[in-house]
Design an enzyme around this catalytic site. Structure first.
Site, PDB file in Angstrom:
ATOM      1  N   ARG A 103       0.907  -1.089  -0.015  1.00 43.37           N
ATOM      2  CA  ARG A 103      -0.056  -0.056  -0.051  1.00 43.37           C
ATOM      3  C   ARG A 103       0.924   1.322  -0.088  1.00 43.37           C
ATOM      4  O   ARG A 103       1.828   1.500   0.809  1.00 43.37           O
ATOM      5  CB  ARG A 103      -0.987   0.166   1.151  1.00 43.37           C
ATOM      6  CG  ARG A 103      -2.134   1.001   1.006  1.00 43.37           C
ATOM      7  CD  ARG A 103      -3.075   0.295   2.061  1.00 43.37           C
ATOM      8  NE  ARG A 103      -2.893   0.840   3.299  1.00 43.37           N
ATOM      9  CZ  ARG A 103      -3.623   1.226   4.259  1.00 43.37           C
ATOM     10  NH1 ARG A 103      -4.907   1.562   3.732  1.00 43.37           N
ATOM     11  NH2 ARG A 103      -3.378   1.448   5.489  1.00 43.37           N
ATOM     12  N   THR A 107      -1.161   7.703  -1.039  1.00 44.19           N
ATOM     13  CA  THR A 107      -2.511   7.593  -2.093  1.00 44.19           C
ATOM     14  C   THR A 107      -3.305   6.512  -1.521  1.00 44.19           C
ATOM     15  O   THR A 107      -4.597   6.258  -2.189  1.00 44.19           O
ATOM     16  CB  THR A 107      -1.876   7.138  -3.594  1.00 44.19           C
ATOM     17  OG1 THR A 107      -1.342   5.715  -3.577  1.00 44.19           O
ATOM     18  CG2 THR A 107      -0.909   8.147  -4.178  1.00 44.19           C
ATOM     19  N   ASP A 199      -4.043  -2.984  12.074  1.00 44.44           N
ATOM     20  CA  ASP A 199      -3.375  -3.571  10.758  1.00 44.44           C
ATOM     21  C   ASP A 199      -3.110  -5.154  11.206  1.00 44.44           C
ATOM     22  O   ASP A 199      -2.365  -5.704  11.924  1.00 44.44           O
ATOM     23  CB  ASP A 199      -1.777  -3.023  10.794  1.00 44.44           C
ATOM     24  CG  ASP A 199      -1.029  -3.204   9.703  1.00 44.44           C
ATOM     25  OD1 ASP A 199      -0.833  -4.436   9.472  1.00 44.44           O
ATOM     26  OD2 ASP A 199      -0.590  -2.300   8.753  1.00 44.44           O
ATOM     27  N   ASP A 202       0.636  -6.659  10.755  1.00 45.34           N
ATOM     28  CA  ASP A 202       1.106  -6.240  12.360  1.00 45.34           C
ATOM     29  C   ASP A 202       0.810  -7.183  13.374  1.00 45.34           C
ATOM     30  O   ASP A 202       1.570  -7.600  14.088  1.00 45.34           O
ATOM     31  CB  ASP A 202       1.044  -4.926  12.787  1.00 45.34           C
ATOM     32  CG  ASP A 202       1.962  -3.952  12.001  1.00 45.34           C
ATOM     33  OD1 ASP A 202       2.843  -4.177  11.298  1.00 45.34           O
ATOM     34  OD2 ASP A 202       1.632  -2.680  12.034  1.00 45.34           O
TER      35      ASP A 202
HETATM   36  N1  URA Z   1      -5.187  -3.427   6.091  1.00 50.94           N
HETATM   37  C1  URA Z   1      -5.205  -3.726   7.321  1.00 50.94           C
HETATM   38  O1  URA Z   1      -4.402  -4.240   7.929  1.00 50.94           O
HETATM   39  N2  URA Z   1      -6.303  -3.123   8.159  1.00 50.94           N
HETATM   40  C2  URA Z   1      -7.252  -2.213   7.456  1.00 50.94           C
HETATM   41  O2  URA Z   1      -8.046  -1.631   8.350  1.00 50.94           O
HETATM   42  C3  URA Z   1      -7.228  -2.015   6.330  1.00 50.94           C
HETATM   43  C4  URA Z   1      -6.013  -2.415   5.435  1.00 50.94           C
END
Ligand code: URA
Length: 209
Positions: A103, A107, A199, A202
């Protein structure tokens, strides 16, 4: 949206609630991702084709059935690696085709960086897996990538989705089925699903300490 399937089951709801909890530790988080993926894949694979097979039991010959569809599981790096074991438990003969999208934090768009598919990928039904279906950008790019390579049959499995992402995806790929365990309220300014679970990568890999 006829291609979006939200799988409702008390066990899934219970497990998702623990998964979301910020106090759930990485070990339990991984177990829950594994269990929820197992339940979602069970539903997403209902239409797999079978072929007849004669099975010799210790007593007699049985008319059995075995999978005839060749499957390719496409985890989107890195968070989907937490979902891969569940797939192997349910479909041990599946091949894996890795897809790497990262990601862009400015953007919020997905940027392709890696793919490694099995050599016979064109003959396989692809299940793309990614725990979070947020803006839909990665999902759209992943399907586009596989379609351009000639993969015809594609399904998507995610644990938590945002309505905006699903709508965006549906406009472009109304023929690709998406299986999710929860559809949340929306996205925040950073593109995170709200309430979501934070996340996912993570939390699977314990990299947020
Ligand atoms: N990716 C993630 O790990 N969590 C989110 O909330 C959105 C994308």
């Amino acid at each position: 949206m006829k291609n979006i399937f939200k799988i409702s089951h008390p066990l899934i709801e219970h497990k998702i609630s623990i998964l979301r909890d910020k106090n759930t530790d990485p070990f339990q988080f991984r177990m829950l991702i594994d269990e929820i993926t197992y339940l979602l894949l069970f539903e997403a694979s209902r239409d797999l084709e079978l072929k007849s097979a004669k099975i010799d039991t210790p007593v007699a010959t049985a008319d059995g059935k075995k999978l005839s569809t060749k499957i390719m599981i496409c985890p989107i790096l890195r968070a989907a690696l937490g979902m891969l074991d569940a797939v192997f438990k349910l479909i041990p003969a599946a091949s894996v085709g890795f897809l790497g999208f990262q990601r862009n934090e400015e953007t919020l768009d997905a940027e392709f960086f890696y793919a490694k598919l099995p050599s016979d990928y064109k003959q396989r039904t692809a299940y793309i897996i990614d725990p979070m279906f947020a803006t839909g950008g990665t999902a759209i790019d992943a399907v586009k990538f596989l379609r351009e390579k000639g993969v015809k049959d594609i399904k998507f499995i995610s644990i938590i989705a945002a309505p905006d992402g699903l709508e965006r995806f549906n406009k472009i790929y109304p023929d690709v089925e998406v299986y999710v365990a929860a559809i949340d309220k929306g996205l925040n300014e950073k593109g995170y699903i709200v309430p979501g679970l934070g996340d996912a990568g993570d939390r699977v890999f314990n990299t947020n300490s």
